[in-house]
Design an enzyme around this catalytic site. Structure first.
Site, short mmCIF file in Angstrom:
data_model
loop_
_atom_site.label_atom_id
_atom_site.label_comp_id
_atom_site.label_asym_id
_atom_site.label_seq_id
_atom_site.Cartn_x
_atom_site.Cartn_y
_atom_site.Cartn_z
N ASP A 445 1.00 -1.10 0.01
CA ASP A 445 0.10 0.10 -0.01
C ASP A 445 0.85 1.25 0.12
O ASP A 445 1.98 1.20 0.09
CB ASP A 445 -0.84 -0.13 1.42
CG ASP A 445 -1.88 0.93 1.35
OD1 ASP A 445 -2.20 1.57 0.29
OD2 ASP A 445 -2.52 1.29 2.38
N GLU A 448 2.65 5.08 -3.93
CA GLU A 448 2.52 5.93 -4.85
C GLU A 448 3.77 6.73 -5.13
O GLU A 448 4.26 7.12 -6.34
CB GLU A 448 1.51 6.93 -4.88
CG GLU A 448 0.09 6.32 -4.77
CD GLU A 448 -0.25 5.48 -3.80
OE1 GLU A 448 0.23 5.53 -2.94
OE2 GLU A 448 -0.89 4.35 -4.14
N ASP A 582 -8.96 3.46 -1.97
CA ASP A 582 -9.96 3.66 -0.69
C ASP A 582 -11.14 4.27 -1.28
O ASP A 582 -11.50 5.63 -1.34
CB ASP A 582 -9.05 4.70 0.15
CG ASP A 582 -7.91 4.12 0.59
OD1 ASP A 582 -7.87 3.00 1.05
OD2 ASP A 582 -6.96 4.83 1.16
#
Ligand SMILES: *[C@@H]1O[C@H](CO)[C@@H](O)[C@H](O)[C@H]1NC(C)=O
Ligand SMILES: *[C@@H]1O[C@H](CO)[C@@H](O)[C@H](O)[C@H]1NC(C)=O
Ligand SMILES: *[C@@H]1O[C@H](CO)[C@@H](O)[C@H](O)[C@H]1NC(C)=O
Ligand SMILES: *[C@@H]1O[C@H](CO)[C@@H](O)[C@H](O)[C@H]1NC(C)=O
Ligand SMILES: *[C@@H]1O[C@H](CO)[C@@H](O)[C@H](O)[C@H]1NC(C)=O
Ligand SMILES: *[C@@H]1O[C@H](CO)[C@@H](O)[C@H](O)[C@H]1NC(C)=O
Ligand SMILES: *[C@@H]1O[C@H](CO)[C@@H](O)[C@H](O)[C@H]1NC(C)=O
Ligand SMILES: *[C@@H]1O[C@H](CO)[C@@H](O)[C@H](O)[C@H]1NC(C)=O
Length: 900
Positions: A445, A448, A582
């Protein structure tokens, strides 16, 4: 997981002042506002373009020089005066068009991340399905379908602009074009061709807002026409806006090179575009059989007792739970590769894993890329990474500091040659089967990479304090040991590198302030090989994916693994699966999840995909969660996941969700070998595991925008109720024969919408497309291990021509290399059904029966392997027209049933 715990005020004003200082574009009709650059198209179209010279054609290769054809327009920097064009007919279906600067090396997506397909043996243009046409002065090029002379892509009247930090290519499109792809985004699957901007720049996009850049980057689109489907990939990892305006598609890219792949696709079968795209980026990794089971997760499990309670309660409710997950809650102060000693002590975690494994269940934990910046605190993961010198660096060589869950943090530089060994070692240590937590898959997770630091991130230590990172556990007072390094020197930005921080063309980045570095690593940080974050930002998630896949394979060398990531780039599916980030617990996100899945699975070759079922953020409701349980059972990757501040939403929490989950999992598990077979096929050649209706009905224009129904595998049509509190839904049934999945009764599609009424909250409309033979497990079970010991039955669903066919692939479900495989072909002509193939893998199970659908009357004789079967072996339901024929033979024997 996970998003910013709260929405801190962004320093938009600071970012704006930086943007303003960078803006020296007086006189041009260009405006930069938060949310990107807008340019009067006339300004760009007035640029001089190029003249082609020195054109050399040799077989399937063309090269030329492109010289600026007039006064430079210097819209966002200086026009590069002279370019090289190279065109290669790499296969009969693929043309590679590359435009580079012959004098100065420019960044290109490294071969190590996206290995290019061979261009060594160009084919002759005369044999190619698409052709490259060009004019020399002014230079423009087009791609034309050979068979129909249709123009598929053309730069005519829109000069190419090629500057250091700005590339523009614009093609004409048919009006009302059917364009799909260019994600990751939360738009409709068929993009609005008249007014859409797609921005590619990895972003932690809490709530996955429509119309904004999200976590992943897949600069490929499929265009579908009734005359065929083709695809275009711009292989470029720099930030970009792709604008769809009426009749045109325009790339605005802030670096790299123009590196286009044009794929002919096919005039009749859209699947060809998918398999041809897979030839470039690779086919999806095979995943373990168990990974198609149901996964339960949430952010906010308070301790190991809570986790164990969920496992027990699933079992008590009789809902199959295949894999339990735990979010960052298990970590000690949110530090990766640690456990909180009081809430998630190692010995109790090992007990949970042992328990799960003893029940043929599995366990997955979250791992983030950000490693707490904790010098001199004996935090092994930081110390070892420092010794190995593998952290992402500032331009001055110091460690680049961000702000993530553990507070101030550093990130591995995946380009560093030693990063893989570091990461594999951390996985080997912490996830050791002997002394650590023996996970079965990995969840990655925040890659980015996401940072909570507001720009300018000069003092992340101060911001860690302000944002209370790592957050204290709510049941205890804040931890007095939270590391705060008030004496550390803040990192200063070098103004000479501003072009990497604020290029003149601003992509429409939705992060606060719009700045490229907002909520992520600074774009002027330096990777190994002197690569900049500016160029490689969009690759971080994929590189972490590869490193994690390798680390997991190193732990269990002969076994497939499951790695689920948030951020992706083109080609990620070759290594990992992905969840769609999300989302919110609401109807809109429930609906949008279908288009999101179709983008990843059908277009981008990332088929192990699904959204957080029942919704991540905010509170779900019983009806939403029930509906979502049934819809999510037809995502390839099925996981219920929830945020820390939301109410609990395990399926056993409400009667409706319990029943909905049981019903849907019953269908999913009986179909598990069917989808596993589809996945195997995807791994071989890239055929989509799920697809939109137009893939199967390419001539039916009504299907082109449909993204609330889809095909799960080749022939299961899923049509969920779209308004969650409604019990009716209007579904489209193309002109074809279908069968209700539960009753097996025929349903004639007429090419019209049909209103289905009284669809209970616990049900989902599912149809079998005529022409299929489905291999179903005769019953569903509580685990996939047990499922593998369950007999098969075949459902023969004839198409309008009276025939049906299908395939079944079975192997051991876990090994990277299979010692033995079973490949079965099922085939039905008007009266004879055959099951044949190679049965190398011993399934040990039987075929119980064959269910023939749409049988008008009981046949006079039914023969099994030539012998007439007794009346007891037949059962016919006149109302549903289903004829059941008992078989009772080992699957491996194959057989023939003849109806007369
Ligand atoms: C195009 O879309 C943008 C963003 O949704 C909107 O603000 C604008 O009004 C639209 N323009 C037209 C011409 O529809
Ligand atoms: C499990 O079920 C028991 C009995 O209903 C309940 O007390 C407990 O809170 C549940 N725990 C979890 C984690 O669901
Ligand atoms: C860590 O220890 C080294 C060596 O003793 C020292 O130079 C450095 O300043 C320390 N760093 C921090 C953040 O305390
Ligand atoms: C790294 O790149 C920068 C900026 O492009 C350049 O100025 C510098 O010379 C390069 N350094 C090396 C070692 O290649
Ligand atoms: C969710 O429900 C909880 C418990 O009822 C409540 O405290 C919380 O405010 C709700 N959250 C939202 C976003 O409505
Ligand atoms: C559905 O009904 C529930 C219960 O009445 C309600 O809380 C929820 O807001 C409704 N959802 C929608 C999308 O209307
Ligand atoms: C099915 O059987 C028919 C008749 O034997 C044959 O023509 C056809 O090719 C077979 N189809 C498949 C998919 O094996
Ligand atoms: C499979 O069929 C054989 C007879 O062909 C029978 O002996 C055996 O018990 C069956 N196995 C199962 C698991 O039903």
């Amino acid at each position: 997981m996970a998003a910013v715990p709260s929405y801190p005020k962004s320093s938009a004003a600071t970012a704006m002042s930086a943007i303003k200082t960078a803006l020296l574009l007086a006189g041009l009709a260009i405006s930069r506002v938060l949310g990107g650059t807008t340019v009067d198209p006339a300004v760009l179209d007035a640029c001089p373009g190029h003249t082609a010279s020195n054109v050399k054609v040799q077989g399937g290769t063309l090269t030329a020089s492109l010289k600026l054809a007039g006064k430079a327009c210097n819209v966002f920097g200086s026009d590069i005066p002279s370019l090289s064009l190279e065109v290669v007919y790499e296969t009969t279906e693929r043309i590679h068009v590359k435009i580079t600067d012959p004098t100065t090396a420019r960044y290109e997506v490294p071969e190590s991340i996206v290995p290019r397909p061979s261009s060594a043996n160009p084919v002759s243009p005369t044999s190619a399905a698409i052709k490259f046409d060009y004019t020399t002065s002014p230079f423009s090029f087009s791609i034309v379908r050979s068979a129909t002379s249709e123009v598929l892509f053309s730069t005519a009247s829109h000069p190419i602009i090629y500057e250091n930090q700005y590339l523009r290519t614009k093609t004409v499109l048919p009006t009302d074009a059917n364009i799909y792809g260019l994600g990751e985004h939360t738009n409709t699957f068929r993009l609005d061709p008249d007014n859409t901007t797609l921005t590619l720049w990895s972003r932690d996009a809490y709530g996955v807002p429509t119309g904004t850049n999200l976590y992943g980057n897949h600069p490929v689109y499929f265009e579908h026409r009734s005359t065929g489907t083709h695809a275009v990939l711009l292989l470029n990892s720099n930030g970009m806006d792709i604008k769809l305006t009426r009749g045109a598609l325009e790339y605005n890219v802030i670096g790299g090179v123009l590196d286009f792949y044009f794929l002919a696709g096919s005039q009749t079968d859209p699947t060809a575009a998918a398999t041809q795209y897979a030839e470039i980026v690779g086919t999806p990794a095979e995943v373990p059989y168990w990974s198609f089971g149901f996964h339960q997760c949430r952010f906010g499990y308070t301790d190991y007792v809570d986790v164990a309670g969920v496992i027990s309660n699933y079992s008590a409710a009789g809902i199959p739970l295949e894999t339990m997950w735990t979010d960052i809650d298990y970590m000690d102060r949110r530090r990766v590769f640690t456990v909180e000693p009081d809430y998630f002590p190692l010995n109790r975690m090992r007990e949970i894993v042992d328990y799960l494994h003893s029940q043929d269940q599995h366990y997955i934990l979250m791992t983030d890329p950000a490693v707490g910046f904790l010098p001199n605190q004996s935090y092994g993961p930081y110390d070892r990474g420092t010794t190995d010198d593998i952290w992402l660096k500032n331009a001055n060589g110091s460690q680049h500091l961000g702000l993530v869950w553990p507070g101030v943090a550093v990130w591995p530089d995946w380009f560093n040659a030693d990063a893989q060994a570091y990461w594999s070692n951390e996985f080997a240590l912490f996830y050791s089967p002997d002394t650590g937590i023996d996970i079965d898959g990995a969840w990655i997770d925040m890659n980015e990479p996401s940072s909570f630091c507001d720009l300018p991130c000069d003092d992340p230590f101060e911001q860690a304090v302000q944002q209370d990172l790592p957050p204290a556990r709510t049941t205890l007072p804040p931890d007095p040991n939270t590391p705060i390094f008030v004496n550390s020197t803040p990192v200063r930005r070098q103004s000479k590198r501003d072009s990497l921080l604020v290029p003149q063309y601003a992509i429409n980045n939705a992060a606060p302030g719009g700045n490229l570095s907002s909520k992520t690593a600074y774009t002027d940080t330096i990777h190994a090989n002197n690569l900049t974050e500016y160029d490689t930002h969009n690759l971080f998630g994929t590189m972490m994916s590869v490193a994690t896949q390798q680390a997991m394979l190193a732990r269990r060398p002969s076994l497939r693994t499951l790695v689920i990531t948030r951020s992706t780039f083109a080609g990620a599916g070759k290594h990992v699966g992905k969840w769609l980030g999300d989302n919110f617990s609401d109807e809109e996100h429930y609906q949008n999840s279908i288009a999101g899945m179709l983008g990843m699975a059908t277009i981008y070759q990332v088929p192990m995909v699904g959204s957080d079922i029942c919704g991540y953020a905010e509170n779900t409701t019983e009806t939403l969660c029930a509906r979502w349980a049934t819809l999510g059972a037809f995502y390839p990757f099925m996981r219920n996941h929830n945020a820390d501040t939301s109410i609990s939403q395990e399926f056993y929490r409400w009667p409706l969700t319990t029943e909905a989950a049981k019903n849907a999992l019953d269908m999913r598990y009986r179909l598990l070998d069917y989808i596993y077979t589809a996945f195997h096929q995807a791994n071989l050649v890239g055929t989509p595991v799920v697809s939109p209706l137009w893939f199967k009905y390419p001539q039916d224009a009504t299907t082109y925008p449909i993204d609330l129904q889809w095909f799960y595998g080749d022939s299961i049509l899923v049509s969920p109720v779209t308004d969650v509190n409604s019990t009716s839904v209007s579904i489209y049934l193309p002109k074809d024969i279908f069968y209700d999945f539960l009753t097996l009764a025929p349903v004639q599609g007429t090419g019209a919408h049909v209103l289905l009424k009284n669809v209970l909250y616990t049900e989902i409309p599912v149809h079998i497309k005529g022409g299929a033979v489905l291999p179903l497990r005769a019953q569903s079970t509580m685990t996939t291990t047990e499922l593998r010991q369950t007999d098969f039955e075949f459902v023969v669903a004839p198409g309008t021509d009276g025939t049906a066919a299908g395939q079944l692939y079975v192997d051991d479900g876990v090994s990277l290399t299979q010692a033995a495989e079973t490949q079965v072909t099922m085939n039905f002509t008007r009266s004879t059904f055959t099951v044949a193939g190679s049965f190398g893998f011993d399934t040990g199970v039987n075929t119980t029966r064959v269910r023939f659908l749409n049988v008008g009357k009981v046949p006079t004789t039914v023969r099994l392997n030539g012998k007439a079967v007794s009346a007891q072996a037949l059962s016919y339901n006149q109302a549903t027209k289903v004829l059941d024929v008992t078989v009772g033979l080992p699957l491996a024997q194959g057989f023939t049933v003849a109806l007369n």
